[in-house]
Motif scaffolding. Sequence first.
Motif, short mmCIF file in Angstrom:
data_model
loop_
_atom_site.label_atom_id
_atom_site.label_comp_id
_atom_site.label_asym_id
_atom_site.label_seq_id
_atom_site.Cartn_x
_atom_site.Cartn_y
_atom_site.Cartn_z
N TYR A 4 -11.44 1.45 18.05
CA TYR A 4 -10.64 0.98 19.16
C TYR A 4 -11.37 -0.14 19.90
O TYR A 4 -12.57 -0.30 19.77
CB TYR A 4 -10.32 2.13 20.14
CG TYR A 4 -11.51 2.66 20.88
CD1 TYR A 4 -12.32 3.65 20.32
CD2 TYR A 4 -11.81 2.22 22.16
CE1 TYR A 4 -13.42 4.14 21.00
CE2 TYR A 4 -12.91 2.72 22.84
CZ TYR A 4 -13.71 3.68 22.27
OH TYR A 4 -14.79 4.17 22.94
N THR A 5 -10.58 -0.89 20.65
CA THR A 5 -11.14 -1.89 21.54
C THR A 5 -10.69 -1.56 22.96
O THR A 5 -9.71 -0.84 23.17
CB THR A 5 -10.66 -3.31 21.18
OG1 THR A 5 -9.23 -3.37 21.31
CG2 THR A 5 -11.04 -3.68 19.76
N MET A 6 -11.42 -2.09 23.93
CA MET A 6 -11.04 -1.97 25.33
C MET A 6 -10.85 -3.35 25.91
O MET A 6 -11.58 -4.29 25.54
CB MET A 6 -12.08 -1.18 26.12
CG MET A 6 -12.19 0.27 25.67
SD MET A 6 -13.11 1.30 26.82
CE MET A 6 -11.90 1.48 28.16
N LEU B 84 -6.20 1.51 14.13
CA LEU B 84 -5.49 1.99 12.94
C LEU B 84 -4.03 2.29 13.22
O LEU B 84 -3.16 1.97 12.41
CB LEU B 84 -6.20 3.23 12.39
CG LEU B 84 -7.57 2.98 11.77
CD1 LEU B 84 -8.17 4.27 11.23
CD2 LEU B 84 -7.47 1.94 10.65
N SER B 85 -3.72 2.90 14.35
CA SER B 85 -2.33 3.26 14.67
C SER B 85 -1.61 2.16 15.43
O SER B 85 -0.38 2.21 15.58
CB SER B 85 -2.29 4.55 15.49
OG SER B 85 -2.93 4.33 16.74
#
Length: 116
Positions: free
Chosen positions: A31-33, A100-101
């Motif tokens: 994930y990224t923020m 990914l999602s």
Amino acid sequence: VQLVESGGGLVQPGGSLRLSCAKSGSIFGLYTMAWHRQAPGKQREFVAVITVRDETNYADSVKGRFTISRDNSKNLLYLEMNSLKPEDTAVYYCNVHLVLSNDNIWGQGTQVTVSS
């Protein structure tokens, strides 16, 4: 996962603010923020992003003035904003993007007003 922003307020042009985003809950996977913002009457726009490897990217409008960073030990995301301009006035939102999602998680936002 919940995101809670803080640190917004009223500041004069040329001033500085530091926004914080507290993340609670666990995230599995890549994930990224990021920080996004939405000015009155305008669409939400990208401001800055940081990856799990601390790679960063910025919108051209804030490059050189804003700095995104994270403290993984405290589950905190920051946005240091310097040389603020009236056009930076907006509600600033913290974002987690699950790679990914392709899902997104948003905070409730914090208001930043730059005015003399």
